[in-house]
Design an enzyme around this catalytic site. Structure first.
Site, PDB file in Angstrom:
ATOM      1  CG  ASP A 100      -1.902   1.117   1.248  1.00 33.33           C
ATOM      2  OD1 ASP A 100      -1.943   1.885   0.266  1.00 33.33           O
ATOM      3  OD2 ASP A 100      -2.639   1.247   2.236  1.00 33.33           O
ATOM      4  CG  ASP A 318      -3.400   4.405  -2.832  1.00 32.55           C
ATOM      5  OD1 ASP A 318      -2.565   3.565  -2.442  1.00 32.55           O
ATOM      6  OD2 ASP A 318      -4.405   4.706  -2.186  1.00 32.55           O
TER       7      ASP A 318
END
Length: 447
Positions: A100, A318
């Site tokens: 992440d 992201d």
């Protein structure tokens, strides 16, 4: 993939602590984890948790040590999230963590609710590791109002540092802050890093926080750059594991393909901007300039893609968010053009999981024929072409939705380029030069 979301920040107090770590380069096996059937709408789209607290200071990037000569590469399976299997502890226990780039604090599953199974599905057992330790309440990190660290911490009944975090969908993850080693090989072992050890969580795996904050894995381990190549997902949709699950590649350290990459510099912010309520100063924020659909440049001001006085509008790359989300002004222009091109085919009064409303009952081929290719334009004349065959995703029961939603549906004020629009691309995060690189690739052949 689960409901993660996250910009967890870090204490300045740890600058010396972090800078003492040895620099290294490594890679790990990755697998995909489907969304739990009970997950809410935000579970589907956010696999990084976006903390709502104010972000006060920018975290430092990895230390500028010499690039190690040893580099590691591994393959991974991509469904909706990139889930890396890491060897943690002494002796190492394999743990699953979502890769992440939108969060800071890494955490692993330490509770006993997950049945003991052969690795990598078992929760971490601290009693089996000789390098495991828990942060006491007296630790400087376990104090309120620490700069760069908005995660709520308290002192539990055992005088240990306890954290609790509510995800965007309201689920809770909590446990103790700990230190533990990552043991990639006999010659590649980190010193103990600060992690969360979840005693309670609804999720099946933890998070590998890779943003620019000082407590991210990348910063603590002094990773200078990392990259991944997300393969095309064919027919998997948003359901649990449908279709063929392809294989991609992941590097920690030097990527031999990087000479062919095009780079975008990360945006920098003043101290005043970093205090903006809607800005995440630790995210990988880039200069996004426009969108084309079917070769037509949409009439969207470039200012929409940059943070305003309150921090709204930043554009983030992201890996932990599945789809792409745009602030209202940009989203409305995209939807207006889609309605113009394919309005009669839109599925009326349908919104998938409260977030995607440009959906169709027709095939992806037909959708692509009507709408055409899509291009995301960035600074430095870097364009990301989304082929017409990949602009929609099979979300359920043959319904296909464009992989673009409204940021407001997630409760965020940022433009987020998710992993769905990173397919067949090398994406490299260069922490030393503060830039993000893109390279076209057939990611199914990059392993």
């Amino acid at each position: 993939m689960a409901s993660f979301a996250s910009f967890l920040l870090l204490s300045l107090f740890f600058l010396n602590f972090v800078s003492s770590f040895a620099s290294f380069s490594a890679s790990f096996p990755l697998t995909s984890v489907p969304i739990a059937r009970g997950s809410s709408a935000r579970n589907v789209f956010l696999s990084s948790m976006r903390a709502r607290g104010k972000m006060v200071r920018r975290g430092s990037t990895a230390a500028k040590a010499a690039m190690p000569s040893l580099d590691y590469k591994s393959s991974f399976k991509y469904s909706m999230a990139l889930v890396v299997t890491l060897p943690i502890g002494t002796p190492p226990q394999n743990q699953q963590m979502v890769l992440d780039t939108g969060s800071q604090l890494s955490w692993i599953q330490c509770h006993k609710k997950v049945p003991r199974k052969p690795p990598p599905t078992a929760a971490f057992d601290p009693s089996l590791s000789s390098s495991f330790s828990v942060l006491p309440c007296s630790h400087p990190m376990c104090k309120p109002r620490i700069p760069d660290f908005t995660l709520p911490t308290t002192c539990d009944q055992n005088r240990l540092c306890h954290y609790s975090y509510f995800y965007a969908d309201g689920t809770l993850a909590e446990g103790n802050l700990v230190r533990e080693k990552f043991s990639f090989s006999n010659s590649q072992t980190t010193p103990p890093l600060v992690l969360g050890c979840a005693a309670e969580s609804a999720e099946a795996q933890g998070i590998l926080g890779m943003n620019t904050g000082r407590l991210s894995f990348a910063s603590q381990a002094k990773i200078q750059k990392f990259s991944y190549c997300v393969p095309v997902r064919q027919g998997a949709g948003a359901g649990a594991g449908r279709g063929i699950i392809p294989t991609g590649a992941f590097y920690l350290g030097r990527n031999p393909n990087s000479p062919a990459f095009q780079y975008i510099n990360l945006l920098t912010f003043s101290q005043t901007q970093r205090r903006s309520p809607n800005l995440d100063p630790l995210a990988y924020t880039v200069g996004f300039t426009g969108i084309k659909i079917g070769g037509k440049k949409l009439n969207i001001s470039a200012a929409v893609f940059r943070p305003d006085a309150g921090g709204s509008g930043q554009t983030i790359i992201d890996s932990g968010t599945q789809y792409t989300f745009l602030v209202d002004e940009a989203y409305n222009k995209v939807r207006e053009e889609v309605v113009r091109l394919a309005g009669p085919k839109l599925k009326k009064n349908y919104v998938f999981a409260g977030a995607l409303d440009m959906c169709f009952d027709v095939s992806p081929t037909e959708i692509g024929r009507l709408i055409g290719d899509m291009t995301f334009e960035f600074e430095n004349r870097v364009d990301l072409l989304v082929n017409r065959d990949r602009i929609s995703d099979n979300v359920e029961g043959g319904v296909h939705c464009l992989g673009i939603g409204r940021s407001e549906s997630l409760g965020v004020a940022s433009n987020i380029i998710g992993n769905f629009h990173q397919q067949n691309l090398w994406v490299e995060f260069d922490l030393i030069r503060r830039r993000v690189g893109f390279g076209k690739a057939d990611c199914s052949k990059a392993v």
